[in-house]
Design an enzyme around this catalytic site. Sequence first.
Site, PDB file in Angstrom:
ATOM      1  N   LYS A  53     -92.128  75.173  -8.724  1.00  0.00           N
ATOM      2  CA  LYS A  53     -92.232  74.802 -10.137  1.00  0.00           C
ATOM      3  C   LYS A  53     -91.707  73.377 -10.350  1.00  0.00           C
ATOM      4  O   LYS A  53     -92.310  72.586 -11.087  1.00  0.00           O
ATOM      5  CB  LYS A  53     -91.459  75.811 -11.002  1.00  0.00           C
ATOM      6  N   GLN A  97     -85.786  82.523 -13.936  1.00  0.00           N
ATOM      7  CA  GLN A  97     -86.480  83.087 -12.773  1.00  0.00           C
ATOM      8  C   GLN A  97     -86.080  84.551 -12.586  1.00  0.00           C
ATOM      9  O   GLN A  97     -84.889  84.871 -12.532  1.00  0.00           O
ATOM     10  CB  GLN A  97     -86.134  82.257 -11.518  1.00  0.00           C
ATOM     11  N   ASP A 120     -92.817  80.996 -20.180  1.00  0.00           N
ATOM     12  CA  ASP A 120     -93.399  82.104 -19.413  1.00  0.00           C
ATOM     13  C   ASP A 120     -94.155  83.068 -20.329  1.00  0.00           C
ATOM     14  O   ASP A 120     -94.959  83.870 -19.858  1.00  0.00           O
ATOM     15  CB  ASP A 120     -92.280  82.898 -18.709  1.00  0.00           C
TER      16      ASP A 120
END
Length: 285
Positions: A53, A97, A120
């Site tokens: 990322k 995460q 997200d």
Amino acid sequence: MSEIINGKEIAKSLKEGLAAKVVELNEKYGRTPNLVVILVGDDPGSVSYVTGKAKAANEVGIRNTTLRFPVTISEDELLAKVEELNADTDVDGILVQLPLPKHIDENKVIATISIDKDVDAFSPMSVARLWLKQPTIVPCTPNGIIKLLKSTGIEISGKEAVVIGRSNIVGLPVAKLLLDENATVTIAHSRTRNLAEVARRADILVVAIGRERLVTADMIKPGAVVIDVGVNRDTRNGKLCGDVDYENAKEVAAYITPVPGGVGPMTIACLMENTVENFIKKVEK
Ligand code: NAD
């Protein structure tokens, strides 16, 4: 013989477009989008995802920081960190995460991320907006899958789509997005009887299970488009592989995604797109 859908190339071109946009935004607003990634512990899989990322963010010109915390961090400390980032006007995207250690309530942490920074799109508010067809950002993997389907030029509207897997992260949202594209959608899962028969109905088959070679060539309708989301280790050679028996399936499908190089790169590129979109919404408000 299939045409291979090159996720790597499609992701590259998406990132190039975003990089040009970021330059433009910087000229106009005097700053670039800023993404903060929170990583708890040192699980190798999570470290590798976070590294990917950061690399993509650098390619696009998105400022990014990875905040690393020891596995012993308390839930309260982590929630306080998220709140601090929510309040920081210089932060445009927050990503935690997953998975988090067992002593931390993942749902609570995700729900604490401000909806304006939820890149997200996992927070309950983002999910609700998606299902209610309200304006929102779209979760990265499902969004990437729709972009891959569209890259083939096939018409999604009116097609029979079968999604195997019903997770909150992949199966359910991708089924919803296919429905929004006017496909007729069936969701199959571990309790589905006659999976092969259900799968064979699909003009568009999306497989998100997490079991190597569970979908064999005889389960694919000739001429179908097959999107393989699974990421597994091939027990024969230790290499990465999907949920579909790729070598044989590509003889039957019209289009198919490889693993690696299919959905994976799109997920990261769509994360960059969400970060840029959040930034634009903020500065153009
Ligand atoms: P999950 O474990 O949450 O869900 C798996 C789903 O598969 C479940 O809904 C279950 O009902 C179904 N399933 C299990 N066994 C089955 C069987 N025998 N027959 C039919 N259905 C069965 O997993 P997930 O988070 O949705 O991820 C699925 C796969 O996709 C994993 O390999 C994961 O690593 C991968 N993934 C890839 C990306 C990417 O960007 N490439 C992103 C997310 C997940």
